[in-house]
Write a protein that holds these residues in place. Structure first.
Motif, PDB file in Angstrom:
ATOM      1  N   GLU A 154       0.833  -1.201   0.000  1.00  0.00           N
ATOM      2  CA  GLU A 154       0.000   0.000   0.000  1.00  0.00           C
ATOM      3  C   GLU A 154       0.869   1.254   0.000  1.00  0.00           C
ATOM      4  O   GLU A 154       0.567   2.219  -0.691  1.00  0.00           O
ATOM      5  CB  GLU A 154      -0.948  -0.017   1.198  1.00  0.00           C
ATOM      6  CG  GLU A 154      -2.090   0.961   1.036  1.00  0.00           C
ATOM      7  CD  GLU A 154      -3.243   0.632   1.963  1.00  0.00           C
ATOM      8  OE1 GLU A 154      -3.487   1.454   2.861  1.00  0.00           O
ATOM      9  OE2 GLU A 154      -3.883  -0.405   1.774  1.00  0.00           O
ATOM     10  N   ARG A 168      -9.335  -0.684  -2.816  1.00  0.00           N
ATOM     11  CA  ARG A 168      -8.197  -0.273  -1.993  1.00  0.00           C
ATOM     12  C   ARG A 168      -7.569   1.006  -2.541  1.00  0.00           C
ATOM     13  O   ARG A 168      -7.271   1.926  -1.801  1.00  0.00           O
ATOM     14  CB  ARG A 168      -7.165  -1.390  -1.918  1.00  0.00           C
ATOM     15  CG  ARG A 168      -5.955  -1.004  -1.097  1.00  0.00           C
ATOM     16  CD  ARG A 168      -4.978  -2.135  -0.999  1.00  0.00           C
ATOM     17  NE  ARG A 168      -5.516  -3.122  -0.076  1.00  0.00           N
ATOM     18  CZ  ARG A 168      -5.092  -4.357   0.034  1.00  0.00           C
ATOM     19  NH1 ARG A 168      -4.120  -4.794  -0.720  1.00  0.00           N
ATOM     20  NH2 ARG A 168      -5.627  -5.177   0.919  1.00  0.00           N
ATOM     21  N   ARG A 213      -9.926   3.968  -1.947  1.00  0.00           N
ATOM     22  CA  ARG A 213      -9.855   4.385  -0.545  1.00  0.00           C
ATOM     23  C   ARG A 213      -8.567   5.170  -0.293  1.00  0.00           C
ATOM     24  O   ARG A 213      -8.583   6.215   0.351  1.00  0.00           O
ATOM     25  CB  ARG A 213      -9.942   3.157   0.361  1.00  0.00           C
ATOM     26  CG  ARG A 213     -10.095   3.496   1.831  1.00  0.00           C
ATOM     27  CD  ARG A 213     -10.084   2.264   2.723  1.00  0.00           C
ATOM     28  NE  ARG A 213      -8.747   1.683   2.740  1.00  0.00           N
ATOM     29  CZ  ARG A 213      -8.433   0.469   2.295  1.00  0.00           C
ATOM     30  NH1 ARG A 213      -9.365  -0.310   1.802  1.00  0.00           N
ATOM     31  NH2 ARG A 213      -7.207   0.027   2.340  1.00  0.00           N
TER      32      ARG A 213
END
Length: 126
Positions: free
Chosen positions: A10, A37, A40
């Motif tokens: 990430e 993901r 977000r």
């Protein structure tokens, strides 16, 4: 304890996304559609802060102005200055009074209205 592989991935993705060109905001929009993901990640206030910090000054994507239309009435019009920004439809019988810090004060009939684009995406589009 070292971070998990998912956390490291990430962070790497965030570093890549931060380096997308600010002159073409469509890149960030497309990246947000890759998966939940990434969407977000791009939506977090921390990402927006780091994006602004990395690029220092963000480009002007366009501006609002009042134009005279048929019949002599004034109407607010968005004029894009970036190639990736689409021309939004005019909002008849609304005029721009002032704009500061990303917010626009519009006047419609006998009422004024504060438009905050980040909170109401597309509110100027018909």
């Amino acid at each position: 304890m070292s971070p998990s592989p998912a956390t490291l991935m990430e962070e790497i993705v965030e570093e890549i996304l931060i380096r997308l060109p600010p002159q073409n905001p469509a890149c960030l929009a497309r990246a947000s559609f890759v998966c939940k993901r990434w969407c977000r990640l791009i939506s977090f206030p921390r990402f927006r802060h780091r994006f602004r910090e990395f690029h220092h000054t963000l480009p002007m994507l366009g501006f609002l102005c009042n134009v005279t239309v048929d019949g002599g009435d004034l109407t607010a019009r968005f004029v894009p200055t970036a190639a990736s920004c689409a021309q939004l439809a005019e909002r008849p019988r609304r005029i721009v009074l002032d704009a500061r810090h990303g917010r626009v004060l519009l006047f419609a009939g006998s009422r004024s209205h504060v438009h905050n684009p980040p909170e109401s995406m597309g509110a100027l589009a018909v």
